[in-house]
Design a protein around this motif. Sequence first.
Motif: not given
Length: 262
Positions: A15-40
């Motif tokens: 649902g359009p809850t604050a927790q859902a928004d936070e979880d979605a934002g954290r997933a985007r941060d993982w994908a856009e910022i952190q995950e690429r650090m592990l490519v090597p």
Amino acid sequence: MTPTLVPGRPGWVGGPTAQADEDAGRARDWAEIQERMLVPLYEAVYERLDVGAATRLLALGCGAGLALLLAAARGAAVTGVDRDEWRLALARDRLPAHAAARLARGGAGAAADPAASAFTVVTAFDPFAPAAGRVAELTAAARLARRGAAVVVAGWGPPERCATAGVLGAAADAAGRDDLEGLCRAAGLRPDGGGRVRCPFGYADLDSAVRGLLASGLFDAAIAATDRVQTEKELTEALHPFLAQDGTVRMENVLRYVIART
């Protein structure tokens, strides 16, 4: 070969809850910022195991799918499972548009498919993954793998060569920094080599560094015990020694991986 993510619950978006928004934002941060650090790490393991068209790969904790995408580009048939439904949604978007991706929130058991052949490679790449439950997850994955298949488990390297582990402090210890071989043996696997990979973590600024590391999930307990503002403040202070004059943040790391056999 076709990338596959295992199917999950309908209505995963929530649902359009604050927790859902936070979880979605954290997933985007993982994908856009952190995950690429592990490519090597991904590339070193794939090269060593000659991942290609003959490979049927199961990725435990596949995250937002970057490791799956790299394996699929080598011709491997890939299956990914993750307990974070938001990351899985991003993984589906990352895979080729013609691939009929199926999504699930779950562990290794969700990857079982009686109609498919056994996996030849299983990966557990995420060094941020909590140690609790890792043995059970590897044990379940081994049952889905072909006899003699490679099971790869990654973690933090030596503390003196792993700056991020020092920043994470007790959280890194909780993720299981040391005995990867012991984890494998406890899961009934036979360690058969391994290696170390240089994986520097570099960020555009302090805000990106904080967001990327918070996306790992390792600070959830600290946030619950105090609050997000306090946790961000303490993490920012811990990152200051790695702040360059141009505002970027860089931490030198060496990650370890162990190859075990079923």
